[in-house]
Every structure is written in structure tokens, then in C-alpha cells.
Enzyme design. Structure first.
Site, PDB file in Angstrom:
ATOM      1  N   ASP A  84       0.813  -1.224   0.000  1.00 57.80           N
ATOM      2  CA  ASP A  84       0.000   0.000   0.000  1.00 57.80           C
ATOM      3  C   ASP A  84       0.841   1.266   0.000  1.00 57.80           C
ATOM      4  O   ASP A  84       1.825   1.371   0.755  1.00 57.80           O
ATOM      5  CB  ASP A  84      -0.871   0.034   1.260  1.00 57.80           C
ATOM      6  CG  ASP A  84      -2.271  -0.493   1.017  1.00 57.80           C
ATOM      7  OD1 ASP A  84      -2.711  -0.519  -0.149  1.00 57.80           O
ATOM      8  OD2 ASP A  84      -2.925  -0.872   2.007  1.00 57.80           O
ATOM      9  N   LYS A 114      -0.621  -0.599  -4.288  1.00 55.77           N
ATOM     10  CA  LYS A 114      -2.056  -0.300  -4.253  1.00 55.77           C
ATOM     11  C   LYS A 114      -2.229   1.121  -3.739  1.00 55.77           C
ATOM     12  O   LYS A 114      -1.476   1.560  -2.861  1.00 55.77           O
ATOM     13  CB  LYS A 114      -2.790  -1.287  -3.339  1.00 55.77           C
ATOM     14  CG  LYS A 114      -4.284  -0.991  -3.192  1.00 55.77           C
ATOM     15  CD  LYS A 114      -5.056  -2.159  -2.591  1.00 55.77           C
ATOM     16  CE  LYS A 114      -4.996  -2.251  -1.093  1.00 55.77           C
ATOM     17  NZ  LYS A 114      -5.499  -1.070  -0.371  1.00 55.77           N
ATOM     18  N   GLU A 183     -14.202  -2.202  -1.355  1.00 60.10           N
ATOM     19  CA  GLU A 183     -14.358  -2.378   0.106  1.00 60.10           C
ATOM     20  C   GLU A 183     -15.690  -1.805   0.573  1.00 60.10           C
ATOM     21  O   GLU A 183     -16.028  -0.648   0.259  1.00 60.10           O
ATOM     22  CB  GLU A 183     -13.187  -1.682   0.842  1.00 60.10           C
ATOM     23  CG  GLU A 183     -13.320  -1.829   2.361  1.00 60.10           C
ATOM     24  CD  GLU A 183     -12.049  -1.496   3.142  1.00 60.10           C
ATOM     25  OE1 GLU A 183     -10.995  -1.225   2.520  1.00 60.10           O
ATOM     26  OE2 GLU A 183     -12.128  -1.501   4.388  1.00 60.10           O
TER      27      GLU A 183
END
Ligand code: KIV
Length: 279
Positions: A84, A114, A183
Site C-alpha cells: 500500500d 495499491k 471495500e
């Protein structure tokens, strides 16, 4: 086994094979995930909450991410490693985003990065991808924007939100992202996004019809005993097992039952005798 690549992930979608992904944050958990043949591991900035003890992912720094990605890279030979980009390390300008994405590969040892956001970050995604760094997108509840959302809540129930999420997903694909995390998105909307995209979707709290699923290690292993998020499933209760092990250990130390001969080391009687002869 050779390392999983982004082409393997694309092939899995086209063959209808579901993609399991799990977060890992250190050498030991990375080794176990590899041994279990998990194809994709995420060094998530969720480490800010489950490892570093912050109440959100916002305080996580690039140095934190590089540090933990290095540990994972040392333990993981097969899974594709996604790392991330933390809060405000890719939003300031594209140069900053490129430099930081490169750090996760060069210093950390990840293969892909990401970042959170849709249309608003599409140009940045395009720039990173064209520098040779594969990017996984992340839309829906993007935890780095928790303050803007006013809490960790499901995204896309309202028509305008759902339309925006469809646009965001398409913008990420058009920008060259190889996959996108959804998400806390209602399951029917996640299904629609999954059908419309040619790149794989990875769901967390987004229903069963995404191309893959991701779970946070500490949630799925039951390392937090007091709270299980609705989108998580506990596959083990390691928190309880750890607590019991600590209790048993402390009792044995107090009672003089640990260590025993089995955990102790001997030395020659002769040397001992010499030491104990009165001088
Ligand atoms: O940081 C993280 O663990 C994540 C997952 C929740 C997708 O981004």
C-alpha cells in the site's frame, strides 16, 4: 514454484478462478501464507491499526510501509506482493507518487502497489503504470478517507454514490490498473462492477461475486478477541490461544515448573566439581 504475476491474476479472472488474497505484515506470516499457496499477499496500511496500534491508517508513513514490505519480501517467494501507498504519499503530485511507488519495489521488494481512489487518482495511476509499476486500485470505503466519510460505513447504497463507483472502477481500468479492491460495497453493486470490468475485482465486505476476496490477517485469525467486523470471518481464534499460552507459561514460571531439564543445558561434572572445590 515461480512467483505469481499480474498476468496470472488476469488469467484467473478469465478462467473464472477465484483469487484469495490476505494481508501480511512480517516475515513469519508471509512464510505461512506462501506455504498455504495464497496467490496474492497485501502489505496493507491496515498495519497502522492491527500492528502499530493507531485508530486509523492515516498516521502510517512510507518508512513504515517499506520496513514491513521488506519483512514480507524476505518470507514470501511465491505470492504476488502488493504494498500500500499510505495516506498523502501519492496525492501531492505525480512525481511524489512515482518516487514513493518506486520505493515499495526497489527498497521494499514488492512487485506491485495499491492506492486508494477512483477518477480523482486515475492520472496518477496511469503515470505509475507507465513507469513500469503495476497498480491495484481501491474504491468504496477507502480507509484513508475515513474522516471525509464520517466513519467506516458502506459506500454506494445511494444512486449517486453507486454511479460514481461505477465511473471510478472504469477510470481505474482505463488508467491501466491491473485489479481493483472493492471495500464495503453492497453485493449487487460489486457484482455489476465485476461484470463490467475486464480486470479482476477483489472484495472485502463486497459480497461473494467479486473475482477475489481479501481479508485482514488479524481479523481472520481471531487475533482481536473483542471485535469482529461484519465483513470478516474468523478462521481461527489465535488471540484466545495466545492468551491461554501466556497464562499457562506465567503460572509454570511462578510455580517453578518451567523450565525443566528438557529446556536446560548440561556441563561436565568435572568442570563443575573444580568450580565448587573450596579455594
Ligand atoms: O490495508 C488494507 O489491509 C487494505 C485491505 C482492507 C484491502 O487495504
Amino acid at each position: 514454484m515461480p512467483r505469481v504475476t499480474i498476468r496470472d491474476i488476469a488469467r484467473m479472472k478469465s478462467r473464472g478462478e477465484r483469487i484469495p488474497m490476505v494481508t501480511v505484515y512480517d516475515y513469519t506470516s508471509a512464510r505461512v501464507a506462501d506455504a498455504a499457496e495464497i496467490p496474492v499477499v497485501l502489505v496493507g496500511d491496515s498495519l497502522g491499526m492491527v500492528v502499530l496500534g493507531y485508530d486509523s491508517t492515516i498516521p502510517v508513513t512510507m518508512d513504515d510501509m517499506v520496513h514491513h514490505t521488506k519483512m514480507v519480501a524476505r518470507g514470501c517467494q511465491q505470492a504476488l506482493i502488493v504494498a500500500d501507498l499510505p495516506f498523502m504519499t501519492y496525492q501531492v503530485d505525480q512525481g511524489q507518487a512515482l518516487t514513493n511507488a518506486a520505493r515499495l519495489l526497489q527498497e521494499g521488494g514488492a512487485q506491485t502497489v495499491k492506492l486508494e481512489g477512483g477518477e480523482a487518482v486515475a492520472e496518477t495511476v496511469h503515470r505509475i503504470v507507465h513507469a513500469g509499476i503495476p497498480v491495484m486500485g481501491h474504491i468504496g470505503l477507502t480507509p484513508q478517507s475515513v474522516n471525509a466519510f464520517g466513519g467506516f460505513r458502506v459506500q454506494g447504497r445511494l444512486r449517486a454514490e453507486a454511479v460514481q463507483l461505477l465511473k471510478d472502477a472504469q477510470a481505474l481500468q482505463d488508467a491501466g490498473a491491473y485489479s481493483v479492491v472493492l471495500e464495503l460495497v453492497p453485493a449487487p453493486l460489486a457484482r455489476l462492477i465485476t461484470q463490467r470490468l475486464t480486470i479482476p475485482t477483489i472484495g472485502i465486505g463486497a459480497g461473494p461475486e467479486c473475482d477475489g476476496q481479501v481479508q485482514v490477517l488479524h481479523d481472520m485469525l481471531g487475533l482481536f478477541t473483542d471485535f469482529v467486523p461484519k465483513h470478516a470471518k474468523q478462521y481461527a481464534t489465535l488471540g484466545d490461544a495466545m492468551k491461554q499460552a501466556f497464562i499457562d507459561y506465567a503460572r509454570e514460571v511462578r510455580d517453578g515448573d518451567f523450565p525443566t531439564e528438557q529446556q536446560s543445558f548440561t556441563m561436565s561434572e568435572e568442570v563443575l566439581a573444580e568450580l565448587t572445590v573450596p579455594q
